[in-house]
Design a protein around this motif. Structure first.
Motif, PDB file in Angstrom:
ATOM      1  N   ARG B  12       0.871  -1.172   0.000  1.00 32.70           N
ATOM      2  CA  ARG B  12       0.000   0.000   0.000  1.00 32.70           C
ATOM      3  C   ARG B  12       0.910   1.225   0.000  1.00 32.70           C
ATOM      4  N   ARG B  43      -3.849   9.446  -7.909  1.00 31.70           N
ATOM      5  CA  ARG B  43      -4.083   8.158  -7.251  1.00 31.70           C
ATOM      6  C   ARG B  43      -4.264   7.049  -8.283  1.00 31.70           C
ATOM      7  N   GLN B  47      -1.812   3.875  -8.841  1.00 33.80           N
ATOM      8  CA  GLN B  47      -2.380   2.536  -8.635  1.00 33.80           C
ATOM      9  C   GLN B  47      -2.200   1.677  -9.879  1.00 33.80           C
ATOM     10  N   CYS B  52      -1.112  -1.464  -6.419  1.00 34.09           N
ATOM     11  CA  CYS B  52      -1.460  -1.527  -4.994  1.00 34.09           C
ATOM     12  C   CYS B  52      -2.295  -0.303  -4.636  1.00 34.09           C
ATOM     13  N   PRO B  53      -3.056  -0.374  -3.540  1.00 37.75           N
ATOM     14  CA  PRO B  53      -3.865   0.786  -3.147  1.00 37.75           C
ATOM     15  C   PRO B  53      -2.975   1.979  -2.786  1.00 37.75           C
ATOM     16  N   ALA B 256      -1.457   5.072   5.213  1.00 35.76           N
ATOM     17  CA  ALA B 256      -1.377   3.831   4.441  1.00 35.76           C
ATOM     18  C   ALA B 256      -1.674   2.629   5.340  1.00 35.76           C
ATOM     19  N   GLY B 259      -5.217   2.211   5.963  1.00 34.31           N
ATOM     20  CA  GLY B 259      -5.963   1.755   4.784  1.00 34.31           C
ATOM     21  C   GLY B 259      -7.014   2.756   4.404  1.00 34.31           C
TER      22      GLY B 259
END
Lengths: 259, 259
Positions: B12, B43, B47, B52-53, B256, B259
């Motif tokens: 992340r 973003r 990504q 990954c987020p 991160a 989340g």
């Protein structure tokens, strides 16, 4: 109060009082506008007399809650309330709840420095918004200009009130207009700063001086817009309070109902 | 970044970027300090590349989170972070969470009016704190006084930086001291206003200019105390940032991990 109670006992009581106070402890600390009050455990005193739960709240916070629950801030998530009357006070609603801060002081929007060259605030500190834009400050400014010889229909008017100045402004009196433009501009700078700082959805402006309407709101909105970032300005509406004097009552009713 | 990724994929990623941005949409809007950037869907772009987020956050907000999680604001419930460097920025932690406002603008402590007679702010508006107390504003004030003939060891120093002025202040240069007293005083008025408005438990002051230490902090604390209500002042401590440049990194790590 005794008479009111003859009709039956209340299930719960909400009380709006001038600060400073501790909401948790239910104690009011020497409010500057209530002479002779020391440290008063008001919640315990009322609960003893009435035999029902009592909630205390700062009067400006209560009005903020009232406007948010049933007034101009209805349905908003983040709201700032500003009241302009004998003083300048306020309350902050964030995420749909009253924000009180670490010691129930939060929301004192009248006690931020907007001009270091400004007059001494009634609280004793220099340059605060309240010392420039509250009703008595508007009157004081007009009186100063009259002493300097400024022409105005307000000359010879004793005692002069902010309401008189507002009425004269609406009649087109130039000095009175200037007085409200000045107060409105300072309020607007403060409101613009609040938009950048708290990025609310609504700013509700109430209190006796706000009843002057456009002569105050026009310069206020102009200055707020000139100060705020576009993204903060576009996210917010600036509204006149809807409930006037009843806002505090509605706010403590909300608190009492919440328990 | 490509090299970093050779060692393995991150689970992340947290990214701190200059605002304005939309955290929800993951889009950065023409940051004034990043020339050539338009509206960038950062973003989504990251990504796509990284698989990954990714979480984006305003850099000052990220630093606020860092100081709150692992720095001088550790353990506090309500914290205001002020960073003084090329600009004046900030972030607000309320009830243990970053407060972003209605459109992710909240926390712009440098863009409140502290002096209507003050200079034009880099953002184009008049009287904002940033235009008076940021590093370039301190330098500009010193240069103006030098042009007026003020005596100083800084005369002939080109190019002049806020760090040079801080060093001269520590050596006892009178003009340099005055420059930091002035910036500190304005910062202090703003901090005092924040205490009355948000009543936090901690105000953390960081950024390159804050490294000047006592020459800035002494006048700042004095002005903050002179502006704040006793109940707001007593509830709060004003601290130097602990993490310096790493605050933003620590803050996005926190985001991160959340989340």
């Amino acid at each position: 109060m005794r008479e009111l109670l003859e009709g039956g006992r209340p299930g719960r009581l909400g009380v709006a009082v001038p600060g400073p106070l501790s909401v948790r402890e239910g104690v009011v600390f020497k409010p500057p506008n209530l002479h002779g009050w020391g440290e008063v455990p008001l919640r315990a005193m009322l609960q003893d007399r009435l035999g029902c739960p009592v909630v205390l709240e700062n009067d400006a916070n209560a009005a903020a809650l009232g406007e948010w629950w049933r007034g101009s801030g209805r349905g908003s998530r983040h709201m700032v309330y500003v009241t302009v009357s004998t003083g300048v006070g306020g309350g902050i609603i964030l995420d749909g709840a009253l924000y009180r801060g670490a010691s129930d002081v939060a929301g004192e929007v009248g006690h931020v420095v907007v001009d270091p060259a400004g007059p001494v605030c009634p609280c004793g500190r220099v340059g605060h918004l309240e010392g420039i834009a509250a009703g008595p400050a508007i009157v004081r400014w007009v009186e100063g200009r009259l002493r300097e010889g400024a022409p105005s229909t307000l000359r010879g008017h004793h005692p002069l009130t902010a309401e008189d100045v507002a009425a004269a402004a609406w009649r087109g009196d130039r000095l009175a207009r200037e007085a409200f433009e000045r107060a409105g501009r300072y309020l607007g700078w403060a409101v613009g700063g609040l938009l950048n700082l708290l990025n609310p959805e609504v700013v509700v402006v109430g209190g006796g001086v706000a009843r002057a309407g456009a002569v105050l709101f026009e310069p206020m909105l102009e200055a707020a817009r000139a100060t705020a970032f576009p993204r903060a300005w576009e996210a917010a509406r600036v509204e006149r309070a809807a409930l006037d004097d009843r806002a505090g009552l509605v706010g403590v009713a909300y608190l009492a109902l919440q328990g």
